[in-house]
Scaffold this active site. Structure first.
Site, PDB file in Angstrom:
ATOM      1  N   GLY A  18       0.837  -1.208   0.000  1.00  0.00           N
ATOM      2  CA  GLY A  18       0.000   0.000   0.000  1.00  0.00           C
ATOM      3  C   GLY A  18       0.865   1.248   0.000  1.00  0.00           C
ATOM      4  N   THR A 133       5.098   1.966   6.146  1.00  0.00           N
ATOM      5  CA  THR A 133       3.701   1.565   6.330  1.00  0.00           C
ATOM      6  C   THR A 133       2.975   2.584   7.193  1.00  0.00           C
ATOM      7  OG1 THR A 133       2.150   0.011   7.335  1.00  0.00           O
ATOM      8  CG2 THR A 133       4.379  -0.091   8.179  1.00  0.00           C
ATOM      9  N   ASP A 135       0.646   1.779   8.922  1.00  0.00           N
ATOM     10  CA  ASP A 135       0.206   1.010  10.094  1.00  0.00           C
ATOM     11  C   ASP A 135       1.186   1.098  11.279  1.00  0.00           C
ATOM     12  OD1 ASP A 135      -1.723   0.273   8.292  1.00  0.00           O
ATOM     13  OD2 ASP A 135      -1.011  -1.777   8.022  1.00  0.00           O
ATOM     14  N   ARG A 170     -25.890  11.931  18.707  1.00  0.00           N
ATOM     15  CA  ARG A 170     -25.655  10.589  18.152  1.00  0.00           C
ATOM     16  C   ARG A 170     -24.392   9.934  18.698  1.00  0.00           C
ATOM     17  NH1 ARG A 170     -26.792  12.352  11.898  1.00  0.00           N
ATOM     18  NH2 ARG A 170     -28.979  11.748  11.861  1.00  0.00           N
ATOM     19  N   GLY A 178      -5.221  -0.079   9.646  1.00  0.00           N
ATOM     20  CA  GLY A 178      -4.109  -0.522  10.499  1.00  0.00           C
ATOM     21  C   GLY A 178      -3.965  -2.026  10.608  1.00  0.00           C
ATOM     22  N   GLU A 230      -9.995  -1.345  12.156  1.00  0.00           N
ATOM     23  CA  GLU A 230     -10.691  -2.244  11.230  1.00  0.00           C
ATOM     24  C   GLU A 230     -10.566  -3.707  11.684  1.00  0.00           C
ATOM     25  OE1 GLU A 230      -8.858  -1.674   7.401  1.00  0.00           O
ATOM     26  OE2 GLU A 230      -6.866  -2.214   8.132  1.00  0.00           O
ATOM     27  N   ARG A 274     -24.365   6.225  13.968  1.00  0.00           N
ATOM     28  CA  ARG A 274     -23.866   6.320  12.593  1.00  0.00           C
ATOM     29  C   ARG A 274     -22.436   5.788  12.567  1.00  0.00           C
ATOM     30  NH1 ARG A 274     -28.484   7.280  11.786  1.00  0.00           N
ATOM     31  NH2 ARG A 274     -29.397   9.041  10.657  1.00  0.00           N
TER      32      ARG A 274
HETATM   33  O1  F6P Z   1      -1.134  -1.798   5.206  1.00  0.00           O
HETATM   34  C1  F6P Z   1      -1.620  -0.555   4.871  1.00  0.00           C
HETATM   35  C2  F6P Z   1      -3.097  -0.573   4.704  1.00  0.00           C
HETATM   36  O2  F6P Z   1      -3.517   0.740   4.413  1.00  0.00           O
HETATM   37  C3  F6P Z   1      -3.888  -1.170   5.873  1.00  0.00           C
HETATM   38  O3  F6P Z   1      -4.025  -0.275   6.925  1.00  0.00           O
HETATM   39  C4  F6P Z   1      -5.171  -1.549   5.188  1.00  0.00           C
HETATM   40  O4  F6P Z   1      -5.853  -2.611   5.825  1.00  0.00           O
HETATM   41  C5  F6P Z   1      -4.703  -2.000   3.839  1.00  0.00           C
HETATM   42  O5  F6P Z   1      -3.467  -1.367   3.601  1.00  0.00           O
HETATM   43  C6  F6P Z   1      -5.656  -1.668   2.717  1.00  0.00           C
HETATM   44  O6  F6P Z   1      -5.185  -2.246   1.561  1.00  0.00           O
HETATM   45  P1  F6P Z   1      -5.650  -1.874   0.089  1.00  0.00           P
HETATM   46  O7  F6P Z   1      -5.011  -0.565  -0.261  1.00  0.00           O
HETATM   47  O8  F6P Z   1      -5.122  -2.986  -0.731  1.00  0.00           O
HETATM   48  O9  F6P Z   1      -7.126  -1.743   0.118  1.00  0.00           O
END
Ligand code: F6P
Length: 351
Positions: A18, A133, A135, A170, A178, A230, A274
């Site tokens: 990514g 990264t 992350d 809300r 991450g 996530e 939401r």
């Molecule tokens: O590893 C970086 C990241 O942005 C993660 O946080 C996320 O889960 C993933 O890549 C998303 O991947 P893609 O860009 O393939 O949707």
């Protein structure tokens, strides 16, 4: 710029996985330093894919990299291609490096890209790594570039959500990227004033979340912001991810946590809920000054590592210094949020 000597040797540079804000600063730092040391640099397109196919790889010169450090994304483009998952892939990568006249390789990426670089080094390639990264989950380096930009964006979004959540009384659940490490959610959640922060490192308790919402109600605070990773999971239960597909490195495509949690909380508290998924907005756009500077220093260090023959190593941030550490050490284990950092965040929960 004074060129110390011309070596007539070429370095291949690629970005994999990514994208992360700061990648172009690495490319500029690496190219500028490598040229000053007398090397040529070949930009490999689309990560490992550019060494498998006859990609549009092209030399990088000083003109080309001028001012790119201020821009987001990667001028070399990227992919999640894994040459070890492609039949004959490794042989092809090695053959192409020879064909392209590249004696050295700089791989800029996260755990997956660097894992491939570590294996290629064992297979005889003069490879070095640069950690990347959003992350921030790579071991052996204090911070990865991209992280600061991503948490700055996420924190701003979380902070802004207060006014709309408050106006409508809300609960808003914000989903932060991450993967299996909660660094982004933790730091953006604290900076953005989230009232609860849910991380993959510790299962969360839905009843406790309801208590937080209800306690805030009792105090006349009729809204709650919950930041969730996530990859966060409820105690003893499971949330279903939207997608069941795996990428070339075997990762699940995460997402869907906030939606399910918002539904559940609405049922349990009776409050209107939401959800917002920050998604790729966290890594899109220009890097922060911190990420530009970190990326620049790592890029310069990578060129120096090549020059010193430090192959199989990765540039890393230790305190304020950039050092070289074995690639293998960095990719062996994910760096996750330690318990004491989670406890610090909980100090502010209204339970
Ligand atoms: O590893 C970086 C990241 O942005 C993660 O946080 C996320 O889960 C993933 O890549 C998303 O991947 P893609 O860009 O393939 O949707």
């Amino acid at each position: 710029m004074a060129i110390t000597r011309s070596k007539n040797e070429q370095i291949a540079a690629l970005t994999g996985g990514g994208d992360a804000p700061g990648l172009n600063a690495v490319i500029r730092g690496l190219t500028t330093k490598a040229i000053s040391l007398g090397y040529d640099v070949l930009g490999i397109r689309d990560g490992w894919r550019g060494l498998l196919d006859d990609g549009e790889n092209a030399p990088l010169d000083l003109d080309e990299v001028e001012d790119i450090h201020m821009t987001g994304g990667t001028v070399l483009h990227t992919s999640r291609t894994n040459p070890y998952k492609v039949e004959g892939g490794v042989k092809q990568v090695k053959k192409n490096l020879v064909r392209l006249n590249c004696k050295y390789l700089v791989a800029i990426g996260g755990e997956d890209t660097l894992g491939v670089a570590a294996k290629l080094y064992k297979d005889g390639v003069n490879a070095v790594g640069v950690p990347k990264t959003i992350d921030n989950d790579l071991s052996e380096t204090d911070y990865t570039f991209g992280f600061d930009t991503a948490i700055t964006r996420a924190a701003e979004a979380i902070r802004n959500l207060h006014t709309t959540a408050d106006s409508h009384h809300r609960v808003i659940v914000v989903e932060v990227m991450g993967r299996h490490a909660g660094w982004m959610t933790l730091e953006a959640g604290i900076a953005g004033g989230a009232h609860a922060i849910l991380l993959p490192e510790e299962e969360f308790d839905i009843d406790e979340l309801c208590t937080i919402v209800e306690n805030r109600e009792k105090k006349g605070k009729h809204y709650t912001i919950i930041a969730t990773s996530e990859g966060a999971m409820p105690k003893g239960g499971e949330l279903k991810f939207k997608d069941t597909k795996l990428d070339a490195f075997g990762h699940k495509i995460l997402g869907g946590t906030a939606e399910q949690l918002a539904k559940k909380l609405e049922e349990m508290t009776g409050k209107e809920c939401r959800y917002v998924i920050l998604g790729h907005l966290q890594r899109a756009g220009s890097p922060t000054a911190f990420d530009i500077n970190l990326g620049t220093r790592l890029g310069i260090h990578a060129a120096e590592m090549i020059d010193k023959g430090e192959f199989g190593m990765m540039a890393a941030l230790h305190g304020t210094k950039i050092v070289s550490i074995p690639l293998e050490k960095a990719v062996g284990k994910l760096k996750t949020v330690p318990k004491y950092r989670i406890e610090e965040a909980k100090l502010f929960y209204e339970v």
